[in-house]
Design an enzyme around this catalytic site. Structure first.
Site, mmCIF file in Angstrom:
data_model
loop_
_atom_site.group_PDB
_atom_site.id
_atom_site.type_symbol
_atom_site.label_atom_id
_atom_site.label_comp_id
_atom_site.label_asym_id
_atom_site.label_seq_id
_atom_site.Cartn_x
_atom_site.Cartn_y
_atom_site.Cartn_z
ATOM 1 N N ASP A 59 -62.474 -51.307 42.142
ATOM 2 C CA ASP A 59 -61.658 -52.513 42.347
ATOM 3 C C ASP A 59 -60.602 -52.260 43.423
ATOM 4 O OD1 ASP A 59 -60.909 -55.120 41.891
ATOM 5 O OD2 ASP A 59 -59.594 -54.634 40.193
ATOM 6 N N GLY B 208 -60.289 -56.185 48.136
ATOM 7 C CA GLY B 208 -59.611 -57.343 48.724
ATOM 8 C C GLY B 208 -58.176 -57.008 49.087
ATOM 9 N N ARG C 106 -61.106 -60.203 53.514
ATOM 10 C CA ARG C 106 -61.537 -59.465 52.324
ATOM 11 C C ARG C 106 -62.831 -58.694 52.574
ATOM 12 N NH1 ARG C 106 -59.502 -60.619 47.432
ATOM 13 N NH2 ARG C 106 -61.479 -60.114 46.466
ATOM 14 N N HIS D 14 -64.590 -54.878 51.558
ATOM 15 C CA HIS D 14 -65.874 -54.605 50.904
ATOM 16 C C HIS D 14 -66.701 -53.625 51.742
ATOM 17 C CE1 HIS D 14 -64.942 -57.439 47.850
ATOM 18 N NE2 HIS D 14 -65.099 -58.525 48.588
ATOM 19 N N TRP E 26 -69.620 -64.417 40.413
ATOM 20 C CA TRP E 26 -70.182 -65.641 41.025
ATOM 21 C C TRP E 26 -69.113 -66.712 41.154
ATOM 22 C CZ3 TRP E 26 -74.840 -64.900 43.024
ATOM 23 C CH2 TRP E 26 -75.720 -63.987 42.423
ATOM 24 N N ARG F 58 -66.379 -66.458 42.549
ATOM 25 C CA ARG F 58 -65.631 -66.305 43.814
ATOM 26 C C ARG F 58 -66.100 -67.337 44.836
ATOM 27 N NH1 ARG F 58 -63.984 -60.041 44.736
ATOM 28 N NH2 ARG F 58 -63.291 -59.720 42.599
ATOM 29 N N LEU G 263 -79.020 -36.334 40.613
ATOM 30 C CA LEU G 263 -78.000 -37.268 40.102
ATOM 31 C C LEU G 263 -78.673 -38.620 39.935
ATOM 32 C CD1 LEU G 263 -74.842 -38.134 39.822
ATOM 33 C CD2 LEU G 263 -75.065 -38.823 42.185
ATOM 34 N N GLU H 117 -63.523 -41.535 27.908
ATOM 35 C CA GLU H 117 -62.130 -41.293 28.288
ATOM 36 C C GLU H 117 -61.798 -42.245 29.435
ATOM 37 O OE1 GLU H 117 -60.041 -39.375 26.694
ATOM 38 O OE2 GLU H 117 -61.616 -38.749 25.309
HETATM 39 C C1 IPE Z 1 -64.457 -56.026 38.290
HETATM 40 O O1 IPE Z 1 -63.535 -56.360 39.294
HETATM 41 C C2 IPE Z 1 -65.857 -56.121 38.799
HETATM 42 C C3 IPE Z 1 -66.237 -55.220 39.874
HETATM 43 C C4 IPE Z 1 -65.526 -54.258 40.401
HETATM 44 C C5 IPE Z 1 -67.572 -55.415 40.358
HETATM 45 P P1 IPE Z 1 -62.891 -57.802 39.362
HETATM 46 O O2 IPE Z 1 -61.933 -57.761 40.496
HETATM 47 O O3 IPE Z 1 -63.937 -58.839 39.403
HETATM 48 O O4 IPE Z 1 -62.138 -57.890 37.949
HETATM 49 P P2 IPE Z 1 -61.012 -58.883 37.434
HETATM 50 O O5 IPE Z 1 -61.465 -60.269 37.754
HETATM 51 O O6 IPE Z 1 -59.748 -58.553 38.183
HETATM 52 O O7 IPE Z 1 -60.899 -58.610 35.985
HETATM 53 C C1 IPE Z 2 -63.832 -55.113 43.945
HETATM 54 O O1 IPE Z 2 -62.787 -55.432 44.791
HETATM 55 C C2 IPE Z 2 -65.170 -55.503 44.516
HETATM 56 C C3 IPE Z 2 -65.856 -56.580 43.780
HETATM 57 C C4 IPE Z 2 -65.422 -57.186 42.726
HETATM 58 C C5 IPE Z 2 -67.148 -56.960 44.309
HETATM 59 P P1 IPE Z 2 -62.104 -56.854 44.717
HETATM 60 O O2 IPE Z 2 -62.803 -57.767 45.681
HETATM 61 O O3 IPE Z 2 -62.028 -57.344 43.337
HETATM 62 O O4 IPE Z 2 -60.658 -56.507 45.269
HETATM 63 P P2 IPE Z 2 -59.272 -57.094 44.761
HETATM 64 O O5 IPE Z 2 -59.199 -56.851 43.296
HETATM 65 O O6 IPE Z 2 -59.278 -58.548 45.093
HETATM 66 O O7 IPE Z 2 -58.245 -56.327 45.539
HETATM 67 MG MG MG Z 3 -60.628 -57.159 41.855
#
Ligand code: IPE
Ligand code: IPE
Ligand code: MG
Length: 262
Positions: free
Chosen positions: A25, A28, A38, A42, A74, A76, A136, A210
């Site tokens: 995470d 973005g 954003r 990615h 989805w 988004r 792996l 953990e």
């Molecule tokens: C969780 O991240 C999903 C992935 C990393 C693929 P999100 O950014 O979607 O999670 P929330 O919405 O902040 O919980």
């Molecule tokens: C995780 O990064 C990637 C996916 C969920 C695909 P984010 O896109 O959620 O990044 P933030 O949380 O907005 O910074």
């Molecule tokens: Mg996120």
């Protein structure tokens, strides 16, 4: 290898986790900090995936599971979803041979019915090409949700064994139908990006993992960040409901048994 349930036996607790599961995470926010779109985050995220796969393989991690796209993602904006799909497509096209050369087995888990035929073919080919690799196992969770997983497992169990509908269902009956039945449950769960939640990742399988949360944004996650997570893991005492004294006793009995064998 049969996945053992850590709730029934005390698994060996080595310094390196056998199975690491990661919520990647913060892509973005990484881009936003740099006044970039954003999508740029990615793209850098894919590079962090490459580095993490190599670092895990080098450290002897046997299973690495990465949450790439959740069943909720989805929601988004359509252009971000399209770009993520494009990136996934690109990665499948360009990375499979590299994974194969490095002895890495690829698996993709999630509800793949939502992906187009081309993507499903790429996934199938990638899994087939790398199926015999042992170094792996890299699992990509795509259109994955922990609740979906439990429900699809239950649905398949009931279809194949309708008689189970009448009695209490045991954990061991359901486990083989879960999407990741080929792997032991994660020893170490990592979430980057500072949020402290599970976001519908492996709900069943994380029961005794953990948990490790870091502020590091996913594109910045590197071998040193992985080592910090593994070092934190190595300091934990995994009790699985037992007491410290019981664990000490089990360890003593184990070393006495190995001593007797020597
Ligand atoms: C969780 O991240 C999903 C992935 C990393 C693929 P999100 O950014 O979607 O999670 P929330 O919405 O902040 O919980
Ligand atoms: C995780 O990064 C990637 C996916 C969920 C695909 P984010 O896109 O959620 O990044 P933030 O949380 O907005 O910074
Ligand atoms: Mg996120």
């Amino acid at each position: 290898m049969k996945p053992e349930s850590p709730t029934t036996a005390i698994p060996e607790h080595g310094a390196v986790p056998r199975h690491v599961a990661v919520i990647m995470d913060g892509n973005g926010r990484w881009a936003k900090q740099r006044h970039m779109p954003r999508f740029a985050g990615h793209r850098r995220g894919v590079e962090a995936v490459r580095g993490t796969v190599q670092a895990c393989a080098a450290r002897g991690v046997e299973y690495l599971t990465l949450f790439a796209f959740s069943s909720e993602n989805w929601r988004r904006p359509a252009d971000e979803v399209a770009l993520l799909m494009q990136l996934f497509n690109l990665a499948l096209t360009s990375e499979v041979q590299k994974l194969h050369r490095n002895g890495i087995r690829l698996r993709v888990v999630g509800d793949l019915s939502r992906f187009d035929a081309r993507m499903r073919t790429l996934i199938e080919q990638g899994e087939r090409t790398t199926a015999g690799n042992m170094r792996l196992t890299l699992t990509i969770a795509a259109n994955y949700g922990g609740r979906w997983d439990i429900l699809q497992a239950l649905g398949r169990l009931l279809r194949e064994h309708p008689e189970t509908a009448h009695g209490p269902i045991e954990e061991a009956q359901l486990a083989p139908y879960l999407a990741m039945s080929y792997a032991p449950e994660p020893d170490l769960f990592i979430r980057t990006g500072g949020e402290q939640r599970v976001s519908n990742f492996l709900l069943w399988q994380l029961a005794y993992s953990e948990l490790y949360f870091t502020e590091t944004l996913w594109p910045d996650f590197d071998a040193a960040a992985l080592d910090a997570a593994i070092a934190s893991y190595a300091r934990r005492e995994r009790r699985f409901g037992r007491t410290s004294e019981q664990l000490e006793e089990a360890k003593r009995a184990q070393s006495a048994a190995t001593g007797a064998l020597a």
